[in-house]
Design a protein around this motif. Structure first.
Motif, short mmCIF file in Angstrom:
data_model
loop_
_atom_site.label_atom_id
_atom_site.label_comp_id
_atom_site.label_asym_id
_atom_site.label_seq_id
_atom_site.Cartn_x
_atom_site.Cartn_y
_atom_site.Cartn_z
N THR A 1 0.85 -1.17 0.00
CA THR A 1 0.00 0.00 0.00
C THR A 1 0.90 1.23 0.00
N LEU A 2 0.31 2.42 0.08
CA LEU A 2 1.06 3.66 -0.02
C LEU A 2 1.17 4.33 1.35
N ASN A 3 1.90 5.44 1.38
CA ASN A 3 2.08 6.24 2.60
C ASN A 3 2.81 5.45 3.70
N PHE A 4 4.01 4.99 3.36
CA PHE A 4 4.90 4.37 4.35
C PHE A 4 6.13 5.25 4.53
N CYS A 5 5.92 6.54 4.68
CA CYS A 5 6.98 7.53 4.66
C CYS A 5 7.17 8.16 6.03
N LEU A 6 8.43 8.41 6.38
CA LEU A 6 8.75 9.13 7.60
C LEU A 6 8.60 10.63 7.38
N PRO A 7 8.35 11.39 8.45
CA PRO A 7 8.36 12.86 8.32
C PRO A 7 9.66 13.34 7.67
N GLY A 8 9.53 14.28 6.75
CA GLY A 8 10.67 14.81 6.02
C GLY A 8 10.94 14.12 4.71
N GLU A 9 10.43 12.91 4.55
CA GLU A 9 10.64 12.19 3.30
C GLU A 9 9.64 12.63 2.24
N PHE A 10 10.02 12.45 0.98
CA PHE A 10 9.08 12.69 -0.11
C PHE A 10 8.23 11.44 -0.28
N CYS A 11 6.92 11.58 -0.13
CA CYS A 11 6.00 10.43 -0.13
C CYS A 11 5.31 10.35 -1.49
N ILE A 12 5.62 9.30 -2.24
CA ILE A 12 5.14 9.17 -3.61
C ILE A 12 3.82 8.41 -3.63
N GLN A 13 2.78 9.06 -4.14
CA GLN A 13 1.46 8.45 -4.25
C GLN A 13 0.84 8.90 -5.57
N ASP A 14 1.40 8.44 -6.67
CA ASP A 14 0.90 8.83 -7.98
C ASP A 14 -0.46 8.19 -8.25
N GLN A 15 -1.26 8.85 -9.09
CA GLN A 15 -2.58 8.32 -9.39
C GLN A 15 -2.51 6.95 -10.05
N LEU B 1 0.87 4.19 7.20
CA LEU B 1 1.26 4.39 8.59
C LEU B 1 1.59 5.85 8.84
N ASP B 2 1.03 6.40 9.91
CA ASP B 2 1.35 7.76 10.33
C ASP B 2 2.42 7.67 11.41
N PHE B 3 3.67 7.84 11.02
CA PHE B 3 4.78 7.66 11.97
C PHE B 3 4.82 8.78 13.02
N ARG B 4 4.23 9.92 12.73
CA ARG B 4 4.22 11.00 13.73
C ARG B 4 3.31 10.64 14.89
N ASN B 5 2.42 9.71 14.67
CA ASN B 5 1.53 9.25 15.74
C ASN B 5 1.82 7.78 16.06
N PHE B 6 3.12 7.45 16.08
CA PHE B 6 3.59 6.14 16.50
C PHE B 6 2.99 5.01 15.67
N GLY B 7 2.93 5.22 14.36
CA GLY B 7 2.56 4.14 13.47
C GLY B 7 1.08 3.84 13.37
N THR B 8 0.22 4.77 13.76
CA THR B 8 -1.21 4.54 13.61
C THR B 8 -1.57 4.50 12.12
N ILE B 9 -2.63 3.76 11.82
CA ILE B 9 -3.07 3.63 10.43
C ILE B 9 -3.90 4.85 10.05
N THR B 10 -3.63 5.40 8.87
CA THR B 10 -4.34 6.58 8.40
C THR B 10 -4.62 6.43 6.91
N PRO B 11 -5.74 6.98 6.39
CA PRO B 11 -5.99 6.90 4.96
C PRO B 11 -4.89 7.60 4.17
N ILE B 12 -4.56 7.06 3.00
CA ILE B 12 -3.55 7.70 2.17
C ILE B 12 -4.07 9.05 1.68
N SER B 13 -3.15 9.98 1.44
CA SER B 13 -3.56 11.31 0.99
C SER B 13 -3.83 11.34 -0.50
#
Length: 351
Positions: free
Chosen positions: A73-87, A318-330
């Motif tokens: 799935t997408l959005n497995f990025c740490l804060p500061g990283e470029f998070c690639i989620q192309d259509q 994964l939302d790493f800023r909130n300790f790895g909670t699951i969040t919908p991809i942007s």
């Protein structure tokens, strides 16, 4: 006037106590440390053998031979990283199948992609470089690399070294001679703290087809996992670079080749699966050819990934800023904001 650059001198004993406040790192000192010695870290319990007491069978991964499938799935990025989620990726799919055999001494990794961007170009909006990890602001005509994580912030801890006077991060053992180019700090000038870490190895560089389809297959040894760089891989931690601001986290990767005693076997991966920590997979967009600065670690342009056996469902990350909670991809390819500033200032404040 801020007192940030005019800090009181902090004793090593107190400094070691401050380290204990860092997000569940624990607190221990090692041979060569100065100041009062604390009790060593508790030895973790024996790794589970993979047998389910409920069903009387091996769970998720047999010990000697088997396979499992990980949908990415997408959005497995740490804060500061470029998070690639192309259509094309949102409309497409990515799946990894791992087939292993102790008897044949092989671990085969197969990946299939639909919607894989072909030689894309991405650019960050701010520089996330540190004194330890120079980063790239732009990647052009990128190729791809897959990263297999044998441990994910669980049972493996790496030692952090801090300056006893300034309370600034000095590095890990891999930054110092003989592994790195920094001299080992003099006795009495530092203290240490353990930090949970990720250990991961890379695949060969690859790319898909112009139509977005792609297939990857590479083989590793079961008993000694040597990655595409011919190395034991890379260690990643997330920790404060300044003990006075323990909530201000920063991403860190080892920059040099790890020593041979850091080679993992696939048993290491299996133990992470059995004990509930799990393993991980991520993909990075890499400059081609890959420059020396990235010889052993990933470029911080990140896309498809997932965990196993606790698989994150499609459409979530994964939302790493909130300790790895699951969040919908942007659904947007962009550089994530950096880690937030510290909420605590332990070395005094005022003007």
């Amino acid at each position: 006037m801020s007192r940030r650059h005019d800090r009181p001198r902090v004793g090593v004993g107190r400094a070691a106590s401050l380290v204990c406040l860092i997000a569940a790192m624990g607190c221990a000192q090692e041979t060569g440390d100065v100041g009062a010695r604390t009790e060593p870290l508790v030895t973790p319990p024996e790794i589970a053998n993979g047998v389910s007491d409920i069903e009387g069978r091996y769970t998720y991964a047999d010990p000697d031979e088997g396979e499992f499938v990980i949908p990415l799935t997408l959005n497995f990025c740490l804060p500061g990283e470029f998070c690639i989620q192309d259509q094309s990726q949102i409309d497409g799919s990515a799946t990894v199948r791992i087939v292993y055999s102790r008897a044949r001494n092989t671990v085969d990794v197969y990946a299939d992609f639909v919607g894989l961007p072909y030689r894309p170009t991405y650019e960050k909006r701010f520089d996330d470089s540190t004194d330890f990890n120079p980063q790239f602001m732009r990647v052009e005509d990128a190729r791809w690399q897959m990263w297999l994580m044998g441990t994910v912030f669980g049972r493996y801890h790496e030692t952090l070294y801090y300056d006893a006077t300034t309370l600034q991060f000095l590095g890990t053992r891999f930054d110092f001679a003989p592994h790195g180019d920094r001299p080992f700090p003099a006795e009495g000038t530092y203290f240490t703290a353990p930090a949970p870490a990720i250990r991961m190895v890379c695949s060969p560089i690859f790319e898909g087809n112009p139509d977005g389809t792609g297939h990857l297959h590479f083989t590793l040894r079961f008993d000694r996992i040597e990655d595409a760089a011919g190395s034991p891989g890379v260690v990643n931690t997330i920790h404060p670079f300044d003990i006075c601001e323990p909530d201000a986290l920063t991403n860190y990767w080892t920059q040099t080749r790890l020593p041979d005693d850091m080679f993992m076997s696939f048993d290491y991966f299996l133990e992470s699966i059995w004990n509930g920590e799990g393993i991980g997979i991520a993909m990075s967009a890499e400059p081609y050819p890959k420059p020396p600065e990235l010889a052993y670690r990933d470029n911080t342009f990140i896309t498809w990934g997932n965990m196993y056996p606790s698989v994150v469902p499609q459409g979530y990350g994964l939302d790493f800023r909130n300790f790895g909670t699951i969040t919908p991809i942007s659904g947007v390819s962009e550089q994530l904001d950096p880690w937030p500033p510290s909420r605590r200032h332990l070395c005094g404040s005022g003007s």
